[in-house]
Design a protein around this motif. Sequence first.
Motif, PDB file in Angstrom:
ATOM      1  N   PRO A  78       0.894  -1.240   0.120  1.00  0.00           N
ATOM      2  CA  PRO A  78      -0.007  -0.048  -0.094  1.00  0.00           C
ATOM      3  C   PRO A  78       0.950   1.294  -0.052  1.00  0.00           C
ATOM      4  O   PRO A  78       1.992   1.291   0.507  1.00  0.00           O
ATOM      5  N   THR A  79       0.179   2.381  -0.610  1.00  0.00           N
ATOM      6  CA  THR A  79       0.851   3.687  -0.643  1.00  0.00           C
ATOM      7  C   THR A  79       0.160   4.716  -0.347  1.00  0.00           C
ATOM      8  O   THR A  79      -1.159   4.691  -1.010  1.00  0.00           O
ATOM      9  N   LEU A  80       0.366   5.375   0.707  1.00  0.00           N
ATOM     10  CA  LEU A  80      -0.570   6.670   0.979  1.00  0.00           C
ATOM     11  C   LEU A  80       0.259   7.892   0.166  1.00  0.00           C
ATOM     12  O   LEU A  80       1.316   8.067   0.360  1.00  0.00           O
ATOM     13  N   VAL A  81      -0.770   8.722  -0.215  1.00  0.00           N
ATOM     14  CA  VAL A  81      -0.594   9.981  -1.047  1.00  0.00           C
ATOM     15  C   VAL A  81      -1.034  10.946  -0.299  1.00  0.00           C
ATOM     16  O   VAL A  81      -2.383  10.872  -0.009  1.00  0.00           O
ATOM     17  N   ARG A  82      -0.419  12.032   0.239  1.00  0.00           N
ATOM     18  CA  ARG A  82      -0.953  13.180   0.659  1.00  0.00           C
ATOM     19  C   ARG A  82      -1.024  14.466  -0.568  1.00  0.00           C
ATOM     20  O   ARG A  82      -0.191  14.939  -1.140  1.00  0.00           O
ATOM     21  N   ASN A  83      -2.265  14.663  -1.245  1.00  0.00           N
ATOM     22  CA  ASN A  83      -2.484  15.429  -2.245  1.00  0.00           C
ATOM     23  C   ASN A  83      -2.464  17.049  -1.547  1.00  0.00           C
ATOM     24  O   ASN A  83      -1.891  17.915  -2.223  1.00  0.00           O
ATOM     25  N   LEU A  84      -3.189  17.016  -0.605  1.00  0.00           N
ATOM     26  CA  LEU A  84      -3.397  18.444   0.070  1.00  0.00           C
ATOM     27  C   LEU A  84      -3.091  18.305   1.772  1.00  0.00           C
ATOM     28  O   LEU A  84      -3.604  17.276   2.195  1.00  0.00           O
ATOM     29  N   PRO A  85      -2.552  19.233   2.238  1.00  0.00           N
ATOM     30  CA  PRO A  85      -1.940  20.358   1.493  1.00  0.00           C
ATOM     31  C   PRO A  85      -0.587  20.025   0.905  1.00  0.00           C
ATOM     32  O   PRO A  85       0.164  19.256   1.293  1.00  0.00           O
ATOM     33  N   GLU A  86      -0.241  20.935   0.252  1.00  0.00           N
ATOM     34  CA  GLU A  86       0.967  20.653  -0.953  1.00  0.00           C
ATOM     35  C   GLU A  86       2.045  20.953   0.045  1.00  0.00           C
ATOM     36  O   GLU A  86       2.057  21.589   1.013  1.00  0.00           O
ATOM     37  N   PRO A  87       3.169  20.358  -0.446  1.00  0.00           N
ATOM     38  CA  PRO A  87       3.496  19.617  -1.542  1.00  0.00           C
ATOM     39  C   PRO A  87       3.102  18.147  -1.401  1.00  0.00           C
ATOM     40  O   PRO A  87       2.891  17.590  -0.255  1.00  0.00           O
ATOM     41  N   MET A  88       2.857  17.460  -2.462  1.00  0.00           N
ATOM     42  CA  MET A  88       2.379  16.074  -2.205  1.00  0.00           C
ATOM     43  C   MET A  88       3.558  15.426  -1.536  1.00  0.00           C
ATOM     44  O   MET A  88       4.711  15.575  -1.816  1.00  0.00           O
ATOM     45  N   ARG A  89       3.115  14.575  -0.737  1.00  0.00           N
ATOM     46  CA  ARG A  89       3.939  13.327   0.035  1.00  0.00           C
ATOM     47  C   ARG A  89       3.444  12.076  -0.325  1.00  0.00           C
ATOM     48  O   ARG A  89       2.396  11.699  -0.363  1.00  0.00           O
ATOM     49  N   LYS A  90       4.419  11.041  -0.304  1.00  0.00           N
ATOM     50  CA  LYS A  90       4.087   9.439  -0.168  1.00  0.00           C
ATOM     51  C   LYS A  90       4.709   8.619   0.737  1.00  0.00           C
ATOM     52  O   LYS A  90       5.639   9.189   1.309  1.00  0.00           O
ATOM     53  N   ILE A  91       4.104   7.942   1.050  1.00  0.00           N
ATOM     54  CA  ILE A  91       4.468   6.826   2.319  1.00  0.00           C
ATOM     55  C   ILE A  91       4.093   5.440   1.811  1.00  0.00           C
ATOM     56  O   ILE A  91       2.853   5.265   1.591  1.00  0.00           O
ATOM     57  N   ILE A  92       4.861   4.662   1.807  1.00  0.00           N
ATOM     58  CA  ILE A  92       4.803   3.097   1.270  1.00  0.00           C
ATOM     59  C   ILE A  92       4.844   2.291   2.743  1.00  0.00           C
ATOM     60  O   ILE A  92       5.797   2.604   3.481  1.00  0.00           O
ATOM     61  N   GLY A  93       4.029   1.299   2.529  1.00  0.00           N
ATOM     62  CA  GLY A  93       3.905   0.491   3.739  1.00  0.00           C
ATOM     63  C   GLY A  93       2.470   0.425   4.438  1.00  0.00           C
ATOM     64  O   GLY A  93       1.614   1.146   4.082  1.00  0.00           O
ATOM     65  N   ASP A  94       2.440  -0.173   5.387  1.00  0.00           N
ATOM     66  CA  ASP A  94       1.381  -0.506   6.210  1.00  0.00           C
ATOM     67  C   ASP A  94       0.953   0.478   7.282  1.00  0.00           C
ATOM     68  O   ASP A  94      -0.007   0.233   7.888  1.00  0.00           O
ATOM     69  N   LEU A  95       1.639   1.613   7.602  1.00  0.00           N
ATOM     70  CA  LEU A  95       1.746   2.949   8.157  1.00  0.00           C
ATOM     71  C   LEU A  95       1.749   2.466   9.622  1.00  0.00           C
ATOM     72  O   LEU A  95       0.800   3.206  10.485  1.00  0.00           O
ATOM     73  N   SER A  96       2.233   1.517  10.077  1.00  0.00           N
ATOM     74  CA  SER A  96       2.346   1.035  11.419  1.00  0.00           C
ATOM     75  C   SER A  96       3.200   1.745  12.350  1.00  0.00           C
ATOM     76  O   SER A  96       2.950   1.892  13.589  1.00  0.00           O
ATOM     77  N   ASN A  97       4.120   2.346  11.719  1.00  0.00           N
ATOM     78  CA  ASN A  97       5.092   3.124  12.514  1.00  0.00           C
ATOM     79  C   ASN A  97       4.598   4.601  12.497  1.00  0.00           C
ATOM     80  O   ASN A  97       4.702   5.327  11.755  1.00  0.00           O
ATOM     81  N   THR A  98       3.646   4.825  13.640  1.00  0.00           N
ATOM     82  CA  THR A  98       3.012   6.056  13.729  1.00  0.00           C
ATOM     83  C   THR A  98       3.911   7.258  13.475  1.00  0.00           C
ATOM     84  O   THR A  98       3.615   8.507  12.943  1.00  0.00           O
ATOM     85  N   GLU A  99       5.204   7.365  14.307  1.00  0.00           N
ATOM     86  CA  GLU A  99       6.043   8.464  14.451  1.00  0.00           C
ATOM     87  C   GLU A  99       6.467   8.737  12.869  1.00  0.00           C
ATOM     88  O   GLU A  99       6.574   9.849  12.322  1.00  0.00           O
TER      89      GLU A  99
END
Length: 111
Positions: free
Chosen positions: A75-96
């Motif tokens: 899985p990949t999480l994409v933050r479109n807003l607020p800019e700039p766009m950011r991506k995080i790959i993985g299951d997002l288990s590391n909250t920090e």
Amino acid sequence: MSDNHEHIVEDKSEDSEEMWKLRLYVAGQTPKSLTAFANLKRICEEYLKGRYSVEVIDLLENPQLAAGDQILAIPTLVRNLPEPMRKIIGDLSNTERVLVGLDLRQRKGTI
């Protein structure tokens, strides 16, 4: 370049914070995808309550949508807003790491 700009103003609080637009790319209902969604929901409710929208995109159903955000892994999480766009790959288990990746928290050791 287009002159069509859409402005969305959300005034849910006195200090009117900006809305966060997130997309979670998954491939079916795998354990890793379900974990990523659960972790994302928990993080958003804790740190962005009332200020976010999440769109889940299943690439098994819509593989062509991967090209738009250049998705290479899931899985990949994409933050479109607020800019700039950011991506995080993985299951997002590391909250920090997710908080730092989304720019919700500064890295430890930075001022």
